[in-house]
Design a protein around this motif. Sequence first.
Motif, PDB file in Angstrom:
ATOM      1  N   GLN A 137       0.845  -1.196   0.000  1.00  0.00           N
ATOM      2  CA  GLN A 137       0.000   0.000   0.000  1.00  0.00           C
ATOM      3  C   GLN A 137       0.879   1.244   0.000  1.00  0.00           C
ATOM      4  O   GLN A 137       1.524   1.557   1.003  1.00  0.00           O
ATOM      5  CB  GLN A 137      -0.925  -0.013   1.228  1.00  0.00           C
ATOM      6  N   ILE A 146       0.109   4.312   0.144  1.00  0.00           N
ATOM      7  CA  ILE A 146      -0.314   5.319   1.137  1.00  0.00           C
ATOM      8  C   ILE A 146       0.257   4.987   2.518  1.00  0.00           C
ATOM      9  O   ILE A 146       0.689   5.867   3.265  1.00  0.00           O
ATOM     10  CB  ILE A 146      -1.852   5.433   1.176  1.00  0.00           C
ATOM     11  N   PHE A 170       3.723   5.992   2.571  1.00  0.00           N
ATOM     12  CA  PHE A 170       3.748   7.465   2.616  1.00  0.00           C
ATOM     13  C   PHE A 170       3.600   7.965   4.059  1.00  0.00           C
ATOM     14  O   PHE A 170       4.324   8.846   4.505  1.00  0.00           O
ATOM     15  CB  PHE A 170       2.618   8.010   1.725  1.00  0.00           C
ATOM     16  N   ILE A 171       2.672   7.357   4.787  1.00  0.00           N
ATOM     17  CA  ILE A 171       2.416   7.792   6.174  1.00  0.00           C
ATOM     18  C   ILE A 171       3.642   7.518   7.045  1.00  0.00           C
ATOM     19  O   ILE A 171       4.114   8.394   7.785  1.00  0.00           O
ATOM     20  CB  ILE A 171       1.173   7.062   6.751  1.00  0.00           C
ATOM     21  N   LYS A 204       6.486   9.851   6.282  1.00  0.00           N
ATOM     22  CA  LYS A 204       6.246  11.208   6.802  1.00  0.00           C
ATOM     23  C   LYS A 204       6.494  11.265   8.310  1.00  0.00           C
ATOM     24  O   LYS A 204       7.108  12.194   8.827  1.00  0.00           O
ATOM     25  CB  LYS A 204       4.801  11.620   6.483  1.00  0.00           C
ATOM     26  N   THR A 221       9.535  13.393  10.312  1.00  0.00           N
ATOM     27  CA  THR A 221       9.191  14.441  11.282  1.00  0.00           C
ATOM     28  C   THR A 221       9.441  14.004  12.707  1.00  0.00           C
ATOM     29  O   THR A 221       8.853  14.531  13.642  1.00  0.00           O
ATOM     30  CB  THR A 221       7.724  14.865  11.117  1.00  0.00           C
ATOM     31  N   THR A 227       1.807  -3.879  10.729  1.00  0.00           N
ATOM     32  CA  THR A 227       0.659  -4.493  10.045  1.00  0.00           C
ATOM     33  C   THR A 227      -0.641  -3.953  10.603  1.00  0.00           C
ATOM     34  O   THR A 227      -0.681  -3.411  11.714  1.00  0.00           O
ATOM     35  CB  THR A 227       0.714  -6.029  10.225  1.00  0.00           C
ATOM     36  N   SER A 228      -1.695  -4.113   9.832  1.00  0.00           N
ATOM     37  CA  SER A 228      -3.010  -3.703  10.349  1.00  0.00           C
ATOM     38  C   SER A 228      -3.654  -4.851  11.135  1.00  0.00           C
ATOM     39  O   SER A 228      -4.708  -4.687  11.724  1.00  0.00           O
ATOM     40  CB  SER A 228      -3.914  -3.245   9.209  1.00  0.00           C
ATOM     41  N   THR A 258       1.133  -2.417  15.296  1.00  0.00           N
ATOM     42  CA  THR A 258      -0.049  -2.285  14.441  1.00  0.00           C
ATOM     43  C   THR A 258      -0.146  -0.855  13.926  1.00  0.00           C
ATOM     44  O   THR A 258       0.265   0.095  14.586  1.00  0.00           O
ATOM     45  CB  THR A 258      -1.336  -2.648  15.210  1.00  0.00           C
ATOM     46  N   LYS A 259      -0.673  -0.738  12.702  1.00  0.00           N
ATOM     47  CA  LYS A 259      -0.815   0.568  12.044  1.00  0.00           C
ATOM     48  C   LYS A 259      -1.970   1.337  12.652  1.00  0.00           C
ATOM     49  O   LYS A 259      -2.954   0.725  13.062  1.00  0.00           O
ATOM     50  CB  LYS A 259      -1.080   0.356  10.548  1.00  0.00           C
ATOM     51  N   PRO A 260      -1.977   2.644  12.642  1.00  0.00           N
ATOM     52  CA  PRO A 260      -0.807   3.448  12.235  1.00  0.00           C
ATOM     53  C   PRO A 260       0.219   3.536  13.367  1.00  0.00           C
ATOM     54  O   PRO A 260      -0.184   3.510  14.525  1.00  0.00           O
ATOM     55  CB  PRO A 260      -1.441   4.823  11.964  1.00  0.00           C
ATOM     56  N   ARG A 269       4.552   8.258  16.512  1.00  0.00           N
ATOM     57  CA  ARG A 269       5.868   8.868  16.340  1.00  0.00           C
ATOM     58  C   ARG A 269       6.788   8.475  17.515  1.00  0.00           C
ATOM     59  O   ARG A 269       7.968   8.203  17.337  1.00  0.00           O
ATOM     60  CB  ARG A 269       5.697  10.394  16.267  1.00  0.00           C
ATOM     61  N   HIS A 326      -9.423  -7.964   9.593  1.00  0.00           N
ATOM     62  CA  HIS A 326      -8.110  -7.519   9.106  1.00  0.00           C
ATOM     63  C   HIS A 326      -8.257  -6.633   7.874  1.00  0.00           C
ATOM     64  O   HIS A 326      -7.642  -5.567   7.794  1.00  0.00           O
ATOM     65  CB  HIS A 326      -7.261  -8.753   8.780  1.00  0.00           C
ATOM     66  N   ARG A 339      -9.503  -3.280   8.744  1.00  0.00           N
ATOM     67  CA  ARG A 339      -8.556  -2.467   9.515  1.00  0.00           C
ATOM     68  C   ARG A 339      -7.477  -1.839   8.631  1.00  0.00           C
ATOM     69  O   ARG A 339      -6.945  -0.782   8.970  1.00  0.00           O
ATOM     70  CB  ARG A 339      -7.903  -3.330  10.596  1.00  0.00           C
ATOM     71  N   GLU A 340      -7.197  -2.539   7.515  1.00  0.00           N
ATOM     72  CA  GLU A 340      -6.085  -2.045   6.671  1.00  0.00           C
ATOM     73  C   GLU A 340      -6.340  -0.611   6.158  1.00  0.00           C
ATOM     74  O   GLU A 340      -5.567   0.285   6.492  1.00  0.00           O
ATOM     75  CB  GLU A 340      -5.844  -3.066   5.540  1.00  0.00           C
ATOM     76  N   SER A 356      -6.617   1.899   9.040  1.00  0.00           N
ATOM     77  CA  SER A 356      -5.347   2.308   9.651  1.00  0.00           C
ATOM     78  C   SER A 356      -4.664   3.389   8.806  1.00  0.00           C
ATOM     79  O   SER A 356      -3.992   4.261   9.341  1.00  0.00           O
ATOM     80  CB  SER A 356      -4.428   1.100   9.832  1.00  0.00           C
ATOM     81  N   ARG A 357      -4.888   3.315   7.485  1.00  0.00           N
ATOM     82  CA  ARG A 357      -4.346   4.373   6.615  1.00  0.00           C
ATOM     83  C   ARG A 357      -5.010   5.708   6.934  1.00  0.00           C
ATOM     84  O   ARG A 357      -4.339   6.735   7.073  1.00  0.00           O
ATOM     85  CB  ARG A 357      -4.615   4.022   5.150  1.00  0.00           C
ATOM     86  N   GLY A 374      -3.714   7.073  10.093  1.00  0.00           N
ATOM     87  CA  GLY A 374      -2.334   7.559   9.899  1.00  0.00           C
ATOM     88  C   GLY A 374      -2.312   8.890   9.175  1.00  0.00           C
ATOM     89  O   GLY A 374      -1.561   9.813   9.546  1.00  0.00           O
ATOM     90  N   ILE A 390      -0.820  12.615  10.385  1.00  0.00           N
ATOM     91  CA  ILE A 390       0.214  13.481   9.771  1.00  0.00           C
ATOM     92  C   ILE A 390      -0.358  14.753   9.139  1.00  0.00           C
ATOM     93  O   ILE A 390       0.401  15.611   8.694  1.00  0.00           O
ATOM     94  CB  ILE A 390       1.047  12.711   8.722  1.00  0.00           C
ATOM     95  N   LEU A 421       0.847  18.276   9.910  1.00  0.00           N
ATOM     96  CA  LEU A 421       2.174  18.710   9.465  1.00  0.00           C
ATOM     97  C   LEU A 421       2.125  19.540   8.179  1.00  0.00           C
ATOM     98  O   LEU A 421       3.134  20.038   7.727  1.00  0.00           O
ATOM     99  CB  LEU A 421       3.081  17.492   9.238  1.00  0.00           C
ATOM    100  N   LYS A 424      -5.636  11.126  -0.524  1.00  0.00           N
ATOM    101  CA  LYS A 424      -5.267   9.802  -0.004  1.00  0.00           C
ATOM    102  C   LYS A 424      -6.339   9.285   0.963  1.00  0.00           C
ATOM    103  O   LYS A 424      -6.633   8.077   0.998  1.00  0.00           O
ATOM    104  CB  LYS A 424      -3.905   9.865   0.687  1.00  0.00           C
TER     105      LYS A 424
END
Lengths: 121, 287
Positions: A14, A16, A19-20, A23, A27, A85-86, A107-109, A112, B222, B225-226, B229-230, B233, B237, B240, B253
């Motif tokens: 993925q 994205i 990307f997360i 980032k 930071t 992982t999610s 686990t995601k996300p 920091r 699962h 959640r994928e 979770s994005r 996330g 951010i 920022l 996104k």
Amino acid sequence: MMPDKIKIFLVDDQKIANFITQKLLQTSNIDCEVLAFDQPIQALDAVEKDLPNFIFLDLNMPKLNGWQFLEQMQKNITSKVIILTSSSDPADVEKAKDFPQVISYQTKPPSREILQELILG
Amino acid sequence: MTIYENKYRITYEAFSKFSAKLSKANDKAELLEIVQKHLKYFFNFKYFRVLLKDEVFLKSFHVFHNSNNSPEFILNEFFSYEEDLLKNHIPIQHSSNGEFLNNYDQKLNLNNGKLWAWYFKYQDLQLCVSLISDDEKPFIVRDIEILNLLIDSFVTKYQQIKLKNRLHQKNVNLKNAINVIEEQKFQISKIVYNQKNTIEQRTKKLKDQNSKLAEISRLNAHNVREPLSRILGLLEIAELYEEKDLKKEIFEKIKTSAKDLDHILQDIIYKSNNAIEKLSSKTPPTK
């Protein structure tokens, strides 16, 4: 003497998600070089050449999933792996313990603070 | 010692032999045969006959003095004097030419024939005992005593055999009943075994279905959640970014991830509906 920059690989199909994480790392006041891969096979090749310090590895990926990735890189690579992982499946958490190079299961996300702690120690 | 005393000594010896034989009789045929063989040692007669009446049967047997044919029980044959005797119980003693026996081949050749008959009663059994004697084979009153003894012994043995037969029949019935019970027990255990098998099979099937469903729900969680979770996330951010960059870098996104999440949820809903339809179509339709 300036120490080498910490080299970090992100392996997740993925874009994205990469990307997360990227980032968040950028930071987090961590002086690092981040390379993101959405094709795990390419990442595996690059690992052998670049020998990154850390690999953030997703589990649920097509073609080559996280476990297969770990099995194939196990032999001579010293990179430390953080599973990102999610899935919070306890069976996966248990299985991760079979791989000595895995230093953490997240686990995601990712937060920091945890990233800083994992990489800077 | 008078001639009578001598005669009775001999008669009682004969009776004790008769008793010994009688005790060994196993069935009614043997009983009648023993009576026939020993009768002539007890008293004189040309014709001897016993009619028995119990709650069910009227039957008789007879002995001709000049015949060795084995006696048998005959059902529902009786003579008119026996009918009277069963009614009034008064002993009979009168002259007779034995004409009521004309249906039988044996000739009695009576010389001044005499018919004797007595009524006996033992619990549920009534008897008419009768005999024909004549001058050649004279029956005398003093013989009645031994005749009473004979009838007593005969009835005792007769009842004993009857009880034995009944007991035997009951045993046979009981054995049959036991066989039926055993057979039913076998059938029941067969049914129980089959049901156990069916239950085990169904339980296994349900367990399989359950583990499949558990696996599906695990994968669903699962998969959901994928993209979620994005989104989480990206929101993390988002702070920022300058406002002008937000739309390009983050919102797009989030939109993509939200669409992914929506697709996954729609897929789950579709599959769940299918599974529910499949399950409900397996249950028989209700009217």
